[in-house]
Design a protein around this motif. Sequence first.
Motif, PDB file in Angstrom:
ATOM      1  N   ARG A   1      23.970 -15.511  -9.729  1.00  0.00           N
ATOM      2  CA  ARG A   1      25.299 -15.479  -9.121  1.00  0.00           C
ATOM      3  C   ARG A   1      25.986 -16.834  -9.218  1.00  0.00           C
ATOM      4  NH1 ARG A   1      24.771 -11.899  -3.512  1.00  0.00           N
ATOM      5  NH2 ARG A   1      24.422  -9.879  -4.536  1.00  0.00           N
ATOM      6  N   ALA A   2      25.216 -17.901  -9.097  1.00  0.00           N
ATOM      7  CA  ALA A   2      25.791 -19.245  -9.196  1.00  0.00           C
ATOM      8  C   ALA A   2      26.362 -19.482 -10.593  1.00  0.00           C
ATOM      9  CB  ALA A   2      24.727 -20.292  -8.874  1.00  0.00           C
ATOM     10  N   ILE A   3      25.651 -19.020 -11.615  1.00  0.00           N
ATOM     11  CA  ILE A   3      26.126 -19.174 -12.994  1.00  0.00           C
ATOM     12  C   ILE A   3      27.384 -18.345 -13.218  1.00  0.00           C
ATOM     13  CG2 ILE A   3      25.556 -18.740 -15.417  1.00  0.00           C
ATOM     14  CD1 ILE A   3      22.608 -19.290 -14.672  1.00  0.00           C
ATOM     15  N   VAL A   4      27.377 -17.121 -12.712  1.00  0.00           N
ATOM     16  CA  VAL A   4      28.543 -16.241 -12.867  1.00  0.00           C
ATOM     17  C   VAL A   4      29.752 -16.825 -12.141  1.00  0.00           C
ATOM     18  CG1 VAL A   4      29.505 -13.993 -12.245  1.00  0.00           C
ATOM     19  CG2 VAL A   4      27.227 -14.135 -13.265  1.00  0.00           C
ATOM     20  N   ARG A   5      29.549 -17.312 -10.917  1.00  0.00           N
ATOM     21  CA  ARG A   5      30.660 -17.907 -10.157  1.00  0.00           C
ATOM     22  C   ARG A   5      31.252 -19.099 -10.891  1.00  0.00           C
ATOM     23  NH1 ARG A   5      27.372 -17.092  -5.520  1.00  0.00           N
ATOM     24  NH2 ARG A   5      26.698 -19.271  -5.661  1.00  0.00           N
ATOM     25  N   ALA A   6      30.380 -19.941 -11.425  1.00  0.00           N
ATOM     26  CA  ALA A   6      30.847 -21.125 -12.148  1.00  0.00           C
ATOM     27  C   ALA A   6      31.627 -20.727 -13.397  1.00  0.00           C
ATOM     28  CB  ALA A   6      29.656 -22.003 -12.524  1.00  0.00           C
ATOM     29  N   ALA A   7      31.142 -19.705 -14.089  1.00  0.00           N
ATOM     30  CA  ALA A   7      31.814 -19.253 -15.313  1.00  0.00           C
ATOM     31  C   ALA A   7      33.169 -18.630 -15.000  1.00  0.00           C
ATOM     32  CB  ALA A   7      30.929 -18.249 -16.047  1.00  0.00           C
ATOM     33  N   VAL A   8      33.219 -17.778 -13.983  1.00  0.00           N
ATOM     34  CA  VAL A   8      34.488 -17.156 -13.592  1.00  0.00           C
ATOM     35  C   VAL A   8      35.497 -18.223 -13.188  1.00  0.00           C
ATOM     36  CG1 VAL A   8      35.617 -15.704 -11.854  1.00  0.00           C
ATOM     37  CG2 VAL A   8      33.487 -14.942 -12.920  1.00  0.00           C
ATOM     38  N   HIS A   9      35.030 -19.211 -12.444  1.00  0.00           N
ATOM     39  CA  HIS A   9      35.915 -20.295 -12.013  1.00  0.00           C
ATOM     40  C   HIS A   9      36.491 -21.045 -13.207  1.00  0.00           C
ATOM     41  CE1 HIS A   9      36.473 -24.468 -10.039  1.00  0.00           C
ATOM     42  NE2 HIS A   9      37.548 -23.741  -9.844  1.00  0.00           N
ATOM     43  N   GLU A  10      35.639 -21.360 -14.177  1.00  0.00           N
ATOM     44  CA  GLU A  10      36.099 -22.136 -15.331  1.00  0.00           C
ATOM     45  C   GLU A  10      37.026 -21.324 -16.231  1.00  0.00           C
ATOM     46  OE1 GLU A  10      36.338 -25.519 -17.926  1.00  0.00           O
ATOM     47  OE2 GLU A  10      36.024 -25.137 -15.791  1.00  0.00           O
ATOM     48  N   PHE A  11      36.667 -20.079 -16.522  1.00  0.00           N
ATOM     49  CA  PHE A  11      37.507 -19.249 -17.387  1.00  0.00           C
ATOM     50  C   PHE A  11      38.820 -18.870 -16.705  1.00  0.00           C
ATOM     51  CE2 PHE A  11      33.405 -17.955 -19.578  1.00  0.00           C
ATOM     52  CZ  PHE A  11      33.697 -18.632 -20.756  1.00  0.00           C
ATOM     53  N   SER A  12      38.840 -18.882 -15.384  1.00  0.00           N
ATOM     54  CA  SER A  12      40.072 -18.589 -14.646  1.00  0.00           C
ATOM     55  C   SER A  12      40.951 -19.824 -14.529  1.00  0.00           C
ATOM     56  CB  SER A  12      39.742 -18.064 -13.242  1.00  0.00           C
ATOM     57  OG  SER A  12      38.970 -16.887 -13.301  1.00  0.00           O
ATOM     58  N   ARG A  13      40.326 -20.986 -14.570  1.00  0.00           N
ATOM     59  CA  ARG A  13      41.046 -22.250 -14.374  1.00  0.00           C
ATOM     60  C   ARG A  13      41.849 -22.660 -15.594  1.00  0.00           C
ATOM     61  NH1 ARG A  13      40.248 -27.787 -15.116  1.00  0.00           N
ATOM     62  NH2 ARG A  13      38.384 -27.403 -16.367  1.00  0.00           N
ATOM     63  N   VAL A  14      41.279 -22.457 -16.779  1.00  0.00           N
ATOM     64  CA  VAL A  14      41.912 -22.932 -18.014  1.00  0.00           C
ATOM     65  C   VAL A  14      41.811 -21.867 -19.102  1.00  0.00           C
ATOM     66  CG1 VAL A  14      41.468 -25.373 -17.547  1.00  0.00           C
ATOM     67  CG2 VAL A  14      39.747 -24.007 -18.743  1.00  0.00           C
ATOM     68  N   PRO A  15      42.610 -21.981 -20.173  1.00  0.00           N
ATOM     69  CA  PRO A  15      42.493 -21.049 -21.299  1.00  0.00           C
ATOM     70  C   PRO A  15      41.110 -21.118 -21.932  1.00  0.00           C
ATOM     71  CG  PRO A  15      44.550 -22.260 -21.428  1.00  0.00           C
ATOM     72  CD  PRO A  15      43.744 -22.910 -20.348  1.00  0.00           C
ATOM     73  N   TYR A  16      40.767 -20.079 -22.661  1.00  0.00           N
ATOM     74  CA  TYR A  16      39.434 -19.960 -23.247  1.00  0.00           C
ATOM     75  C   TYR A  16      39.078 -21.162 -24.117  1.00  0.00           C
ATOM     76  CZ  TYR A  16      35.639 -18.102 -26.124  1.00  0.00           C
ATOM     77  OH  TYR A  16      34.448 -17.924 -26.779  1.00  0.00           O
ATOM     78  N   SER A  17      40.023 -21.625 -24.941  1.00  0.00           N
ATOM     79  CA  SER A  17      39.724 -22.722 -25.864  1.00  0.00           C
ATOM     80  C   SER A  17      39.422 -24.022 -25.138  1.00  0.00           C
ATOM     81  CB  SER A  17      40.901 -22.936 -26.827  1.00  0.00           C
ATOM     82  OG  SER A  17      42.065 -23.307 -26.109  1.00  0.00           O
ATOM     83  N   VAL A  18      39.927 -24.155 -23.920  1.00  0.00           N
ATOM     84  CA  VAL A  18      39.738 -25.383 -23.149  1.00  0.00           C
ATOM     85  C   VAL A  18      38.522 -25.280 -22.229  1.00  0.00           C
ATOM     86  CG1 VAL A  18      40.882 -27.017 -21.583  1.00  0.00           C
ATOM     87  CG2 VAL A  18      42.237 -25.708 -23.225  1.00  0.00           C
ATOM     88  N   ALA A  19      38.096 -24.071 -21.936  1.00  0.00           N
ATOM     89  CA  ALA A  19      36.960 -23.870 -21.023  1.00  0.00           C
ATOM     90  C   ALA A  19      35.741 -24.635 -21.524  1.00  0.00           C
ATOM     91  CB  ALA A  19      36.645 -22.387 -20.899  1.00  0.00           C
ATOM     92  N   SER A  20      35.075 -25.314 -20.606  1.00  0.00           N
ATOM     93  CA  SER A  20      33.987 -26.219 -20.967  1.00  0.00           C
ATOM     94  C   SER A  20      32.638 -25.715 -20.466  1.00  0.00           C
ATOM     95  CB  SER A  20      34.265 -27.604 -20.373  1.00  0.00           C
ATOM     96  OG  SER A  20      33.133 -28.432 -20.454  1.00  0.00           O
ATOM     97  N   ILE A  21      31.687 -25.620 -21.391  1.00  0.00           N
ATOM     98  CA  ILE A  21      30.324 -25.273 -20.993  1.00  0.00           C
ATOM     99  C   ILE A  21      29.763 -26.358 -20.086  1.00  0.00           C
ATOM    100  CG2 ILE A  21      27.957 -24.993 -21.832  1.00  0.00           C
ATOM    101  CD1 ILE A  21      29.056 -23.562 -24.256  1.00  0.00           C
ATOM    102  N   ASN A  22      30.118 -27.615 -20.360  1.00  0.00           N
ATOM    103  CA  ASN A  22      29.646 -28.717 -19.517  1.00  0.00           C
ATOM    104  C   ASN A  22      30.084 -28.537 -18.068  1.00  0.00           C
ATOM    105  OD1 ASN A  22      28.309 -30.083 -21.560  1.00  0.00           O
ATOM    106  ND2 ASN A  22      30.107 -31.290 -22.130  1.00  0.00           N
ATOM    107  N   GLN A  23      31.323 -28.081 -17.879  1.00  0.00           N
ATOM    108  CA  GLN A  23      31.826 -27.868 -16.523  1.00  0.00           C
ATOM    109  C   GLN A  23      31.073 -26.721 -15.844  1.00  0.00           C
ATOM    110  OE1 GLN A  23      34.088 -29.835 -15.034  1.00  0.00           O
ATOM    111  NE2 GLN A  23      33.753 -28.668 -13.142  1.00  0.00           N
ATOM    112  N   ILE A  24      30.777 -25.685 -16.623  1.00  0.00           N
ATOM    113  CA  ILE A  24      30.065 -24.524 -16.074  1.00  0.00           C
ATOM    114  C   ILE A  24      28.653 -24.907 -15.640  1.00  0.00           C
ATOM    115  CG2 ILE A  24      29.103 -22.252 -16.631  1.00  0.00           C
ATOM    116  CD1 ILE A  24      31.522 -21.851 -18.508  1.00  0.00           C
ATOM    117  N   ILE A  25      27.931 -25.619 -16.499  1.00  0.00           N
ATOM    118  CA  ILE A  25      26.542 -25.961 -16.160  1.00  0.00           C
ATOM    119  C   ILE A  25      26.487 -26.983 -15.025  1.00  0.00           C
ATOM    120  CG2 ILE A  25      25.741 -25.417 -18.487  1.00  0.00           C
ATOM    121  CD1 ILE A  25      25.619 -28.377 -19.108  1.00  0.00           C
ATOM    122  N   LYS A  26      27.514 -27.831 -14.945  1.00  0.00           N
ATOM    123  CA  LYS A  26      27.563 -28.798 -13.842  1.00  0.00           C
ATOM    124  C   LYS A  26      27.742 -28.079 -12.517  1.00  0.00           C
ATOM    125  CE  LYS A  26      30.210 -32.763 -12.140  1.00  0.00           C
ATOM    126  NZ  LYS A  26      31.365 -33.669 -12.412  1.00  0.00           N
TER     127      LYS A  26
END
Length: 232
Positions: free
Chosen positions: A15-40
């Motif tokens: 759930r923590a991974i999903v929440r982080a991913a949803v937050h990042e993909f909702s925050r910025v466009p797909y091309s800008v979404a950062s895996i580093n931000q998600i894993i952090k």
Amino acid sequence: MPTQRFFNLKEEKRRAIVRAAVHEFSRVPYSVASINQIIKEADISRGSFYTYFEDKDDLLQYLVSGFREKCREQVYAQLELNQGDLFETACAMMEQIMDAGNESRGAELYRNALTELNPVTQSRMMGIKGFLYEDEVYCQFIHGLYERIDSARYPVGSEAQLACLVEIILVLVIKAVTMFYMGAADRERIMEVTRRQMYILKNGALSGNMPEESPAVRLDRRPEKKEISYER
């Protein structure tokens, strides 16, 4: 889709991974979404991420998988309501998505994803992993459609031919929904233009019975550009 190693994680970590991913993909466009931000945000290592998902495209497909399943169920229900009319069903689904889009959970995620991805990745988001009839799940979906459409009105001949037709319809649907999310035109204009396109597809461009363009539909009009900030 996720590896078995992801599903072996404790539910809290998944759930923590999903929440982080949803937050990042909702925050910025797909091309800008950062895996580093998600894993952090999820507090996992980069190496661990790649044991769970192939890449961020794979992660995004997992996030929208529930949306795809819900859409398939609604398509079947709409086919029954529209007496097997595939084209009316497509238009009804577009209206449902547009009406619910700005209010549904994850609307920003879908908006950011659809407005930037190329047609191939957009199709994969909708569950089409292979070209036309090469994906097993998509084949099952086509089989369900084939059993429900009005074969007397739409004698497509075979499931493979229906798959070709559905592929074209999906292009129109994805384009219309993307334009709506981008604010390229208002909902009424998008629906009116798309209905005319569906009519041409349904009746044939060479039938001699193509619909006239409504005076209210101005295809040359451009919407006012708006600047959008993606800063936190």
